[in-house]
Every structure is written in structure tokens, then in C-alpha cells.
Design an enzyme around this catalytic site. Structure first.
Site, PDB file in Angstrom:
ATOM      1  N   PHE A   7       0.885  -1.370   0.024  1.00 13.24           N
ATOM      2  CA  PHE A   7      -0.012  -0.072  -0.012  1.00 13.24           C
ATOM      3  C   PHE A   7       0.805   1.283   0.099  1.00 13.24           C
ATOM      4  O   PHE A   7       1.723   1.495   0.818  1.00 13.24           O
ATOM      5  CB  PHE A   7      -0.937   0.027   1.259  1.00 13.24           C
ATOM      6  CG  PHE A   7      -1.958  -0.953   1.199  1.00 13.24           C
ATOM      7  CD1 PHE A   7      -3.073  -0.840   0.841  1.00 13.24           C
ATOM      8  CD2 PHE A   7      -1.637  -2.322   1.730  1.00 13.24           C
ATOM      9  CE1 PHE A   7      -4.237  -1.553   0.646  1.00 13.24           C
ATOM     10  CE2 PHE A   7      -2.817  -3.095   1.941  1.00 13.24           C
ATOM     11  CZ  PHE A   7      -3.837  -2.871   1.089  1.00 13.24           C
ATOM     12  N   ASP A   8       0.588   2.251  -0.711  1.00 11.05           N
ATOM     13  CA  ASP A   8       0.931   3.627  -0.770  1.00 11.05           C
ATOM     14  C   ASP A   8       0.399   4.172   0.511  1.00 11.05           C
ATOM     15  O   ASP A   8      -0.697   3.632   1.241  1.00 11.05           O
ATOM     16  CB  ASP A   8       0.425   4.503  -2.119  1.00 11.05           C
ATOM     17  CG  ASP A   8       0.748   5.769  -1.738  1.00 11.05           C
ATOM     18  OD1 ASP A   8       2.009   6.192  -1.672  1.00 11.05           O
ATOM     19  OD2 ASP A   8      -0.031   6.613  -2.117  1.00 11.05           O
ATOM     20  N   LEU A   9       0.637   5.276   0.996  1.00 10.94           N
ATOM     21  CA  LEU A   9       0.327   5.668   2.259  1.00 10.94           C
ATOM     22  C   LEU A   9      -0.553   7.181   2.164  1.00 10.94           C
ATOM     23  O   LEU A   9      -2.093   7.012   2.216  1.00 10.94           O
ATOM     24  CB  LEU A   9       1.447   6.199   3.259  1.00 10.94           C
ATOM     25  CG  LEU A   9       1.113   6.546   4.604  1.00 10.94           C
ATOM     26  CD1 LEU A   9       0.061   5.494   5.276  1.00 10.94           C
ATOM     27  CD2 LEU A   9       2.481   6.830   5.460  1.00 10.94           C
TER      28      LEU A   9
END
Length: 220
Positions: A7-9
Site C-alpha cells: 500500500f501507498d500511504l
């Protein structure tokens, strides 16, 4: 079969785009007044901050981008709480995915200090077994390096993983790393001209529903 979710944040798990843009706009205006419009900064959202710093330093004629970085750090530390607001259903969804047996990682172009602090403050830090931040690699996204580093740490092959983000930098990193790509369109649909995501979702709940169904059916 997909086993690992990367996941990107910012803009993916955290509804922090405006706060991040405010921080970079403040920093850019301090060193290169009027050089970067807010529209341009929005278009660059998700870019490796190291690349952005280099652009600001060049525009300002500052030989050492570390000075620009420290100005940015100071602003973010003072306003950090604004960067930590989860999108709807993110915590519940992550818990479901983890309980279903998916390995979870964060792969972000954010600095490790702020990524870890944000995850902890949001109460989701314990759900991730790996965090790869921009200062853990030589090149951030769209380079494949952060994706490959996360896969190596998780003991997974590219065909077993999926990169979930919100920007073209996430999609390009996924393509470069040989993993499937997912885009969460929290901020509206985007026209994908040269890097098309494999899957697109309007929100986190619909993504989690599909992943849980895929798991129950033996995998995507």
C-alpha cells in the site's frame, strides 16, 4: 495467487493530500516564490520527494537541497496531526485482509520518520509487517526499487503481489516491479494516458470486498 498487498500511504490510506500539498507549497514558496503553482504541485503529488526537492533547490539556486529538506521537515513536524486522517473503512478493511491471510506492507515516497509516526497515530502500524519508505532506497517510486525491496522482505515473487496506490507513480512502480496495480480513486477518476492500472476502485470497502471474494474462491 495474490498473497502480498503493498500500500501507498498518502492519498491511499491517509486522506492527507491537501496537508502534503500545503507542506510542499510552503517549502517551495520559501525558496522559489511564485515558481510552483498549486495545480502543478497537485499534478506532482506522489512523486519522490527527493526529486521535488531537487527541483525546488534548482529553481531557487540553492546548492544544498538538505537546507530545503530541513525547512520541509520543520513544517511537517509542526502540522503532523493534519496528515493523519484515515479514509473511511481503511482500518476495518486492513484488519479483514490481514485476518484473511494477506501479507500487508507500506511502500511510500514519504520519509520513514513521518510514515511510521503517521501509521502509529492512525492506529494501523501493527497491521503491516514491512514498511519501505523513500529513505530506505536509492530511488523512490516510480522506480521499481521500493516494490522489489518490499517483496524481498516478505519473501514473495512479483506475481504474488499487488501495489495499491492513488497516483501514476504507484502504477509505474508496479509495472516496473512486475506486480499488479490497483488505484483507489478517492479524489475522483483520472485519465490514465500512459500507465493504466489493472484495477480501479472508488473506495476501500469495494476493494476489500473483491479481495475477500477472491481469497474465498482460491485467489485472484
Amino acid at each position: 495467487m495474490i498473497q502480498a498487498l503493498l500500500f501507498d500511504l498518502d492519498g491511499t490510506l491517509l486522506d492527507s493530500r491537501d496537508a502534503v500539498i500545503d507542506a510542499v507549497a510552503y517549502t517551495a514558496e520559501e525558496y522559489a516564490p511564485g515558481h510552483f503553482s498549486r495545480e502543478e504541485l497537485l499534478a506532482r503529488f506522489g512523486e519522490s520527494f527527493d526529486d521535488f526537492l531537487a527541483a525546488v533547490a534548482q529553481a531557487a539556486g540553492v546548492p544544498d537541497k538538505q537546507e530545503v529538506l530541513e525547512k520541509y521537515f520543520a513544517y511537517v513536524r509542526e502540522n503532523h496531526a493534519r496528515h493523519v486522517r484515515l479514509f473511511p473503512y481503511v482500518k476495518e478493511g486492513l484488519e479483514k485482509l490481514k485476518q484473511a491471510g494477506y501479507q500487508l506492507a507500506v511502500v511510500t515516497n514519504k520519509q520513514r520518520e513521518f510514515a511510521l509516526a503517521g501509521l502509529k497515530q492512525a492506529g494501523i502500524d501493527k497491521l503491516f509487517e514491512v514498511v519501505v519508505a523513500v529513505d530506505d532506497v536509492a530511488k523512490g517510486k516510480p522506480s521499481a526499487e521500493p516494490v522489489c525491496k518490499a517483496l524481498a522482505s516478505m519473501g514473495r515473487r512479483p506475481e504474488q503481489a499487488m501495489m495499491i496506490g492513488d497516483s501514476r507513480y504507484d502504477v509505474l512502480a508496479a509495472v516496473a516491479g512486475g506486480v499488479s496495480s490497483v488505484v483507489l480513486e478517492w479524489y475522483g477518476q483520472e485519465e490514465w494516458l500512459y500507465a493504466t492500472p489493472d484495477y480501479r476502485y472508488a473506495d476501500f470497502e469495494s476493494f476489500v470486498t473483491d479481495m475477500m471474494a477472491a481469497k474465498a474462491q482460491g485467489g485472484r
